[in-house]
Design an enzyme around this catalytic site. Structure first.
Site, short mmCIF file in Angstrom:
data_model
loop_
_atom_site.label_atom_id
_atom_site.label_comp_id
_atom_site.label_asym_id
_atom_site.label_seq_id
_atom_site.Cartn_x
_atom_site.Cartn_y
_atom_site.Cartn_z
N LYS A 34 0.85 -1.20 0.00
CA LYS A 34 0.00 0.00 0.00
C LYS A 34 0.88 1.25 0.00
CE LYS A 34 -0.16 -0.16 5.03
NZ LYS A 34 -0.95 -0.50 6.22
N TYR A 254 18.31 28.42 9.06
CA TYR A 254 17.17 29.19 9.58
C TYR A 254 17.14 29.16 11.11
CZ TYR A 254 14.94 29.59 4.98
OH TYR A 254 14.64 29.90 3.68
C1 LIG Z 1 -0.19 -1.63 6.75
C2 LIG Z 1 -0.83 -2.85 7.28
C3 LIG Z 1 -0.06 -4.00 7.53
C4 LIG Z 1 1.44 -4.03 7.41
O1 LIG Z 1 1.98 -3.46 8.58
P1 LIG Z 1 3.57 -3.37 8.81
O2 LIG Z 1 3.70 -2.85 10.19
O3 LIG Z 1 4.08 -2.41 7.79
O4 LIG Z 1 4.11 -4.72 8.61
C5 LIG Z 1 -0.72 -5.14 7.93
N1 LIG Z 1 -2.06 -5.15 8.10
C6 LIG Z 1 -2.83 -4.07 7.88
C7 LIG Z 1 -4.29 -4.15 8.07
C8 LIG Z 1 -2.24 -2.89 7.47
O5 LIG Z 1 -3.00 -1.81 7.26
#
Ligand SMILES: *Cc1c(COP(=O)(O)O)cnc(C)c1O
Length: 364
Positions: A34, A254
């Site tokens: 994702k 800055y």
């Molecule tokens: C993003 C996500 C994962 C993966 O999590 P990580 O900590 O990156 O391994 C697993 N399950 C769900 C539902 C997620 O949204």
């Protein structure tokens, strides 16, 4: 050309996927890609992982459709299911799998007539209190879905709030809640994110859902020997574009946040928050200059940042600077370490690399 680029090593991605899969030889591991594969480029990562992973997971149908348009044919799980009942026709057409976490989704699914049964991951809120059904409500929903012609393979899914923590008290509470349901319903499980994949064998189920570990980050609060064998996938590299000597006591950047404690050599690097380098990077945040560790000195600007290179004799205009990942010579700087100096986690740094930074891919 501006020298900043994100170098993505697809061989390292596959190496890390194999480690995640080997952590749980009895489970199937869906590769979570994702958010544009945590900033690494979803399509390139999907193509690299497709021969290894039995399924891929994304957050939305937009992400899933982009993968199909790119030629990805493996099952794709929508981790938050559909956001609107209208999506069901596309879900059916493209063979996506869905998480179901709300009553309206159950009703929409059961009012729909798919061409083929849709695989469903029924989500239980075992204690994170984000998405999912209360445990007491799950059994009747499970039986309804199991009996429905619209529903293909059915799994029970849940997500952990504290799988990364050294103290596993709350993790165990969540696990027991969902295991109790699984025993009663004889439901196959999908529970483990990266930290649970690495550190909690008891949470491994029919499916696991490793995400950030695929990109080489250790999601645990503590060191872990398996996590130590992960390889960084993204190396964010730029170059020194200017150098100056300043006297002790002079400020840099800055607000003059950093002041030279001694006569200092300051390098200006082409990388800033307009690229996704975190402006919260504190003085002392590590970078590699010509493979040597040194520290950010002064606030990160939009297009540039400044580094104290007093100790780096070789530092010159054009010297390589690694913000995280691996130098051309093989020296490493962990994105997790950088994240701690920015008071954040690797996830935000990796997903935060902005589109103006070109991605270059190596490996096949
Ligand atoms: C993003 C996500 C994962 C993966 O999590 P990580 O900590 O990156 O391994 C697993 N399950 C769900 C539902 C997620 O949204």
């Amino acid at each position: 050309m501006r020298p900043l680029a994100a170098h993505i090593d697809l061989d390292a991605l596959r190496h890390n996927y194999r480690i995640a899969a080997d952590c749980a030889p009895q489970s199937r591991s869906v590769a979570v890609i994702k958010a544009d594969a945590y900033g690494h480029g979803a399509l390139a990562c999907a193509r690299a992982l497709e021969p290894l992973a039995p399924a891929l997971a994304v957050a939305s149908i937009e992400e899933a459709l982009a993968l199909r348009a790119g030629g990805i044919t493996k099952p794709i799980v929508l981790l938050e299911g559909f956001f609107d009942a209208d999506e069901l026709a596309l879900i059916d057409e493209h063979g996506f799998w869905v998480s179901v976490h709300s009553d309206w989704q159950v009703e929409a699914l059961l009012a729909f007539t798919p061409r083929q049964p849709i695989p469903v991951w029924l989500k239980v809120d075992s204690g994170m209190h984000r998405l999912g059904f209360e445990p007491a409500r799950v059994a009747p929903l499970w039986h309804r879905l199991a009996a429905a012609s619209q529903v293909g393979e059915l799994h029970l899914m849940s997500h952990f709030a504290t799988a990364d923590a050294g103290d596993s008290g709350y993790f165990e509470t969540q696990l027991e809640t969902v295991k109790a349901l699984s025993r009663t319903l004889e439901a196959p499980l999908c529970l483990a994110n990266s930290p649970a994949t690495l550190a909690h064998r008891t949470a491994h189920g029919a499916w696991n859902r490793p995400g950030v570990m695929l990109y080489g980050s250790n999601p645990l609060e503590v060191d872990n020997p398996i996590a130590a064998s992960l390889r960084p996938v993204m190396s964010l590299r730029s170059k020194i574009i200017s150098l100056r000597e300043i006297a002790a006591g002079e400020p840099v950047g800055y607000g003059g946040r950093w002041r030279a404690p001694r006569p200092s050599k300051i390098a200006v690097v082409a990388a800033g928050y307009g690229d996704g380098v975190d402006r919260h990077a504190a003085d002392g945040t590590p970078v590699l200059v010509d493979g040597q560790r040194c520290a950010i000195a002064g606030r990160v600007s939009m297009d540039m940042l400044t580094v104290d290179v007093t100790e780096v004799a070789s530092a010159a205009i054009g010297s390589e600077v690694v913000l995280w990942g691996e130098s051309a010579g093989g020296a490493r700087l962990s994105v997790d370490e950088v994240a701690r100096h920015c008071d954040t986690i690797s996830y935000t740094l990796l997903t935060g690399v902005l589109p103006r930074v070109p991605r270059y891919y190596s490996g096949t």
